[in-house]
Enzyme design. Structure first.
Site, PDB file in Angstrom:
ATOM      1  N   ASP A 119      -0.091 -12.713  -6.427  1.00 31.78           N
ATOM      2  CA  ASP A 119       1.104 -11.710  -6.998  1.00 31.78           C
ATOM      3  C   ASP A 119       2.355 -12.360  -5.889  1.00 31.78           C
ATOM      4  O   ASP A 119       2.337 -13.459  -5.283  1.00 31.78           O
ATOM      5  CB  ASP A 119       0.840 -10.459  -6.690  1.00 31.78           C
ATOM      6  CG  ASP A 119       0.852  -9.913  -5.248  1.00 31.78           C
ATOM      7  OD1 ASP A 119       0.883 -10.829  -4.343  1.00 31.78           O
ATOM      8  OD2 ASP A 119       0.834  -8.721  -4.933  1.00 31.78           O
ATOM      9  N   ASP A 167       5.199  -7.322  -6.654  1.00 33.53           N
ATOM     10  CA  ASP A 167       5.283  -5.902  -6.341  1.00 33.53           C
ATOM     11  C   ASP A 167       6.982  -5.966  -5.535  1.00 33.53           C
ATOM     12  O   ASP A 167       7.234  -6.760  -5.032  1.00 33.53           O
ATOM     13  CB  ASP A 167       4.448  -5.773  -4.829  1.00 33.53           C
ATOM     14  CG  ASP A 167       3.042  -5.780  -5.337  1.00 33.53           C
ATOM     15  OD1 ASP A 167       2.749  -5.196  -6.653  1.00 33.53           O
ATOM     16  OD2 ASP A 167       2.078  -6.052  -4.787  1.00 33.53           O
ATOM     17  N   ASP A 206       5.388 -10.880  -3.945  1.00 35.45           N
ATOM     18  CA  ASP A 206       5.872  -9.644  -3.214  1.00 35.45           C
ATOM     19  C   ASP A 206       7.221  -9.799  -2.514  1.00 35.45           C
ATOM     20  O   ASP A 206       7.707 -10.719  -2.007  1.00 35.45           O
ATOM     21  CB  ASP A 206       4.939  -9.352  -1.633  1.00 35.45           C
ATOM     22  CG  ASP A 206       3.502  -9.334  -2.103  1.00 35.45           C
ATOM     23  OD1 ASP A 206       3.157  -8.522  -2.854  1.00 35.45           O
ATOM     24  OD2 ASP A 206       2.948 -10.346  -1.910  1.00 35.45           O
TER      25      ASP A 206
HETATM   26  P1  ATP Z   1      -2.008 -12.752  -2.090  1.00 32.91           P
HETATM   27  O1  ATP Z   1      -1.549 -14.241  -2.054  1.00 32.91           O
HETATM   28  O2  ATP Z   1      -3.438 -12.795  -2.288  1.00 32.91           O
HETATM   29  O3  ATP Z   1      -1.067 -11.930  -2.755  1.00 32.91           O
HETATM   30  P2  ATP Z   1      -1.040 -11.450   0.205  1.00 32.91           P
HETATM   31  O4  ATP Z   1      -1.132 -11.641   1.696  1.00 32.91           O
HETATM   32  O5  ATP Z   1       0.656 -11.524  -0.089  1.00 32.91           O
HETATM   33  O6  ATP Z   1      -1.849 -12.412  -0.208  1.00 32.91           O
HETATM   34  P3  ATP Z   1      -0.918  -8.850  -0.983  1.00 32.91           P
HETATM   35  O7  ATP Z   1      -2.029  -8.037  -1.406  1.00 32.91           O
HETATM   36  O8  ATP Z   1       0.126  -9.223  -1.894  1.00 32.91           O
HETATM   37  O9  ATP Z   1      -1.537 -10.097  -0.015  1.00 32.91           O
HETATM   38  O10 ATP Z   1      -0.251  -8.042   0.243  1.00 32.91           O
HETATM   39  C1  ATP Z   1       0.983  -8.264   1.226  1.00 32.91           C
HETATM   40  C2  ATP Z   1       0.994  -7.526   2.590  1.00 32.91           C
HETATM   41  O11 ATP Z   1       1.484  -6.451   2.123  1.00 32.91           O
HETATM   42  C3  ATP Z   1      -0.385  -7.251   3.097  1.00 32.91           C
HETATM   43  O12 ATP Z   1      -0.411  -7.597   4.364  1.00 32.91           O
HETATM   44  C4  ATP Z   1      -0.573  -5.914   3.011  1.00 32.91           C
HETATM   45  O13 ATP Z   1      -0.715  -5.235   4.314  1.00 32.91           O
HETATM   46  C5  ATP Z   1       0.717  -5.274   2.722  1.00 32.91           C
HETATM   47  N1  ATP Z   1       0.426  -4.288   1.325  1.00 32.91           N
HETATM   48  C6  ATP Z   1      -0.107  -4.676   0.285  1.00 32.91           C
HETATM   49  N2  ATP Z   1      -0.359  -3.679  -0.553  1.00 32.91           N
HETATM   50  C7  ATP Z   1       0.407  -2.672   0.175  1.00 32.91           C
HETATM   51  C8  ATP Z   1       0.704  -1.197  -0.164  1.00 32.91           C
HETATM   52  N3  ATP Z   1       0.290  -0.681  -1.339  1.00 32.91           N
HETATM   53  N4  ATP Z   1       1.090  -0.572   0.803  1.00 32.91           N
HETATM   54  C9  ATP Z   1       1.624  -1.008   2.127  1.00 32.91           C
HETATM   55  N5  ATP Z   1       1.461  -2.255   2.219  1.00 32.91           N
HETATM   56  C10 ATP Z   1       0.708  -3.159   1.405  1.00 32.91           C
HETATM   57 MN    MN Z   2       0.687 -11.122  -2.286  1.00 34.07          MN
HETATM   58 MN    MN Z   3       1.187  -7.541  -3.278  1.00 38.19          MN
END
Ligand code: ATP
Ligand code: MN
Ligand code: MN
Length: 376
Positions: A205, A300, A207
């Site tokens: 995703d 997100d 963020d």
């Molecule tokens: P990916 O490439 O799979 O998206 P990512 O490291 O960006 O990997 P995410 O699941 O998008 O992973 O999450 C990014 C960060 O935000 C994570 O470190 C997590 O701790 C934090 N996070 C994710 N979802 C939430 C949430 N609902 N509330 C608080 N923190 C979150």
């Molecule tokens: Mn992510």
């Molecule tokens: Mn995310």
């Protein structure tokens, strides 16, 4: 330093927040195997083994060399008996029978498949598995199931969402978010967080963290963004969650707890013409056929009051293992409580403020780690 070990002159801490972990992984064969086990233990809710293999994988990711014999891991933190056994199998036989068994396990395969659908968690997957369902087709055809709005979107855009988001696509999404946000509030700060901030070239995703310096104008922002995207027909799905944050609340210990900021989990329609992949991916030959000229991308959006921005940025940049260890370190080494909102000193009984991430590291007595060194 008391908690650190010396291996060949390299000091290695048991806390990921004291290790510089870049994307250069010399031990991917081992860490991939461990992560399959972590996933399976997660599915079976075996917290202890989940942590054990997660920490071991994270430890191996920071090593500046490839482990070629079990001896190479001697003295490293988190290399327990179970971990050593699997390591030995992989180093000596090229593969681990235990990992192979997991990959062939019907339960693992089904849960992995079901949870790959946006909106489907462990509970739902378990239910479907116990009903005897094994494929997504079987789920889709089962008339007795009521899918949530989120799950319906998950199935509808499955093929797009399962293919990972490229950096170019993340940049295109960033353009869309910035264009819209800045049209409403030109002073707003829009920051790409998550894996892309850590330097990853692909993700599941995109963020974003949004804040507005020196004001409380951020409250209405997300609503207006959503209204604009609706009229532009860019929103394929969204779930807006209002803030439940209270300033006086102590930071939460739970690492996987959701934070309390206003946020929006969305699926954005990103037109391919917006994506600059560096080469002309779309061939004119196909243009006449009825091909879809957009991709569904998970986005997100998190909105924070300005004084909490640094904590939210640190929390949303990840990785998850890095965040876990950062909080564990704060609790056990500093008697402080850290979460996505704040840092609380239990000895002094005060909240410690921070204008940027560097100040949070400094409060914790930690050397600063750049985002790309947090790939633990
Ligand atoms: P990916 O490439 O799979 O998206 P990512 O490291 O960006 O990997 P995410 O699941 O998008 O992973 O999450 C990014 C960060 O935000 C994570 O470190 C997590 O701790 C934090 N996070 C994710 N979802 C939430 C949430 N609902 N509330 C608080 N923190 C979150
Ligand atoms: Mn992510
Ligand atoms: Mn995310």
């Amino acid at each position: 330093a008391a908690n650190s070990l010396n291996i060949g002159g390299i000091r290695i801490s048991p806390y990921a927040c004291q290790r510089r972990t870049t994307l250069k992984n010399y031990n991917q064969k081992l860490t991939d195997a461990f992560e399959i086990l972590v996933e399976n233990y997660e599915f079976n809710e075996n917290k202890e083994f989940c942590l054990a293999f997660g920490r071991a994988a994270s430890m191996l990711k920071c090593l500046p060399f490839t482990v070629v014999q079990v001896n190479d891991t001697e003295g490293l933190p988190w290399m327990g008996e179970q971990v050593k056994e699997i390591t030995e199998d992989i180093l000596e036989e090229g593969e681990s029978s235990k990992v192979k068994a997991v990959l062939n396990d019907e339960n693992y395969r089904s849960i992995k498949l079901f949870t790959s659908v946006f909106g489907v968690g462990l509970k739902t997957s378990d239910k479907w598995y116990k009903m005897g369902l094994r494929t997504l087709e079987e789920v889709k055809c089962n008339k007795n199931l009521t899918l949530t709005r989120m799950q319906k979107a998950g199935f509808l855009y499955y093929d797009d969402l399962i293919s990972s988001v490229s950096k170019a696509e993340a940049d295109a999404a960033t353009q869309i978010v910035q264009d819209t946000v800045w049209k409403i509030l030109p002073d707003a700060v829009v920051t790409l967080t998550g894996g892309f901030r850590r330097g990853k070239q692909a993700g599941h995703d995109v963020d974003f963290l949004i804040t507005v310096p020196g004001s409380r104008q951020e409250e209405e922002l997300l609503h207006t963004v959503i209204d604009i995207w609706k009229t532009q027909e860019l929103l394929l799905y969204y779930d807006l969650i209002e803030s439940t944050f209270e300033n006086t609340k102590l930071p939460s210990r739970k690492v996987d707890a959701l934070d309390h900021f206003q946020k929006c989990f969305a699926i954005l329609k990103v037109h391919k013409e917006r994506v600059n992949e560096g080469s002309a991916v779309q061939s004119k030959v196909f243009a006449e056929e009825e091909t879809k000229d957009w991709k569904a991308i998970r986005v997100d959006l998190v909105v924070t009051p300005f004084q909490h921005y640094a904590f939210a940025l640190l929390g949303w940049t990840g990785s998850r293992q890095f965040e876990r260890d950062l909080r564990r370190y704060a609790t056990h080494e500093k008697k402080m409580m850290l979460d996505n909102h704040a840092l609380y000193d239990k000895t002094k009984k005060i909240f410690l403020s921070a204008a940027n991430e560097e100040e949070i590291f400094s409060h914790l007595g930690l050397d600063y780690l750049e985002p790309w060194e947090r790939n633990a």
